[in-house]
Write a protein that holds these residues in place. Structure first.
Motif, short mmCIF file in Angstrom:
data_model
loop_
_atom_site.label_atom_id
_atom_site.label_comp_id
_atom_site.label_asym_id
_atom_site.label_seq_id
_atom_site.Cartn_x
_atom_site.Cartn_y
_atom_site.Cartn_z
N THR A 95 -6.19 8.86 2.48
CA THR A 95 -5.42 7.85 3.19
C THR A 95 -4.26 7.42 2.30
N TRP A 96 -3.04 7.56 2.81
CA TRP A 96 -1.85 7.19 2.04
C TRP A 96 -1.33 5.83 2.50
N SER A 97 -0.83 5.05 1.55
CA SER A 97 -0.16 3.81 1.92
C SER A 97 0.93 3.50 0.90
N PRO A 98 2.09 3.00 1.38
CA PRO A 98 3.16 2.65 0.44
C PRO A 98 2.80 1.41 -0.35
N ARG A 99 3.18 1.39 -1.61
CA ARG A 99 2.96 0.22 -2.47
C ARG A 99 4.26 -0.06 -3.21
N GLY A 100 5.18 -0.78 -2.53
CA GLY A 100 6.48 -1.01 -3.13
C GLY A 100 7.21 0.31 -3.33
#
Lengths: 155, 170
Positions: A95-100
């Motif tokens: 699962t990918w998610s943007p972090r800044g």
């Protein structure tokens, strides 16, 4: 086929999820992997860091299009839940998610017997490739080829 | 100082997965400084294409972590060495967190692993530290948790004899 980077495991994960479905890769843990004679003599166990390696490769094979070329900057966490043995088939769900500016990739690696490890990686944009042979440059360089390139197991 | 033969009396790892070359400093229950020399003779480089560049020759990040953790393993098991994973108490990875990889490491670099013991419970040891190359930090290790467990947790986990286990092997 020669691998794109030095690595402890010969087999490369392949994407096994359907488009639009949650990301998943699978990879066989071959009994003739190079790590087994030394880990451990007479009792081969797939090293925990090699599970992390297959997660790392799975992440680099499934980078979101808008992330561009990325490298692993940090292993935020890894929990080892059960051992992996020669002959096992590893499945990695990601699962990918943007972090800044960075990206987080959370993964669960499992064998037929259940969860083997949970891993959380932080990835950042790869710096522009350098033509310099200087080994002590401060800028990190990518350890893998283009993330969009499809991987095949070399063995 | 511990030479490689002394390390092999403490760790069960063997070629090509014995990734600590020498221990320069060991304060039991407190800290350790170990050396790992990176060489292109390690088998991970065997399959690389002839035209592979420096990027492709970066030492695998996961093996850098393994090497550091083996150094921690020497500190953990120093007073109770057991180079046999089939019997007695064996050291298992519980978790690894907050490992920051600052830059790739190349063959020819001589790495210094600095390991500090943060906390030791009856069967669990927690470490932190860093890895330096020529004085420059190439990796920070926030927290590594190792657990001493009966070997049966591993041998009993073999697919032929399924059994619940608590941790993966390092």
């Amino acid at each position: 086929m020669a691998p794109l980077a030095a690595g402890p495991v010969r087999a490369f994960p392949e994407i096994s999820s359907e488009p639009g479905a949650p990301l998943r890769t699978t990879v066989q843990v071959h009994a003739d992997e190079r790590v087994f004679p030394g880990h451990y003599p007479g009792f081969p166990i797939f090293p925990g860091v090699c599970v992390v390696e297959q997660v790392r490769r799975s992440a680099l094979a499934t980078v979101p299009a808008d992330a561009g070329k990325v490298i692993v900057r940090a292993i935020e966490s890894t929990r080892f839940l059960s051992p992996v043995f020669p002959g096992d088939r590893l499945t990695v769900e990601l699962t990918w998610s943007p972090r800044g500016e960075a990206w987080r990739c959370e993964a669960v690696a499992a064998t037929e017997r259940g969860r083997a490890a949970t891993v959380r990686l932080r990835l950042v944009a790869a710096p522009e490739p350098s033509t310099s042979a200087e080994p002590h440059g401060t800028a990190p360089v990518a350890v893998d080829g283009p993330s969009t390139q499809e991987r095949k197991a070399p063995c | 100082m511990l030479t490689i033969s002394a390390i092999k009396k403490v760790l069960p790892h063997r070629y090509p997965m014995l990734l600590v070359d020498r221990v320069d400093e060991l304060v039991p229950g407190e800290r350790l400084v170990a050396v790992k020399a990176i060489t292109c003779n390690e088998p991970w480089y065997q399959d690389l294409a002839e035209d592979a560049g420096d990027e492709e020759h970066a030492y695998p990040q996961t093996l850098l972590i393994e090497s550091w953790c083996q150094a921690a393993g020497v500190l953990a098991a120093w007073d109770k060495p057991n180079p046999d994973v089939m019997s007695g108490q064996v050291m298992l990875f519980g978790s690894i967190s907050d490992v920051v990889l600052h830059r790739p490491v190349l063959p020819g670099e001589v790495l210094q692993h600095r390991v500090r013991l943060v906390r030791a419970l009856s069967d669990t040891v927690i470490f932190e530290g860093e890895c330096l190359s020529d004085g420059e930090t190439v990796m920070e290790v926030g927290r590594v948790v190792m657990a001493m467990r009966p070997a049966e947790e591993l041998t009993g986990a073999l697919p032929a004899a399924p059994a619940p286990v608590g941790a993966g092997a390092h």
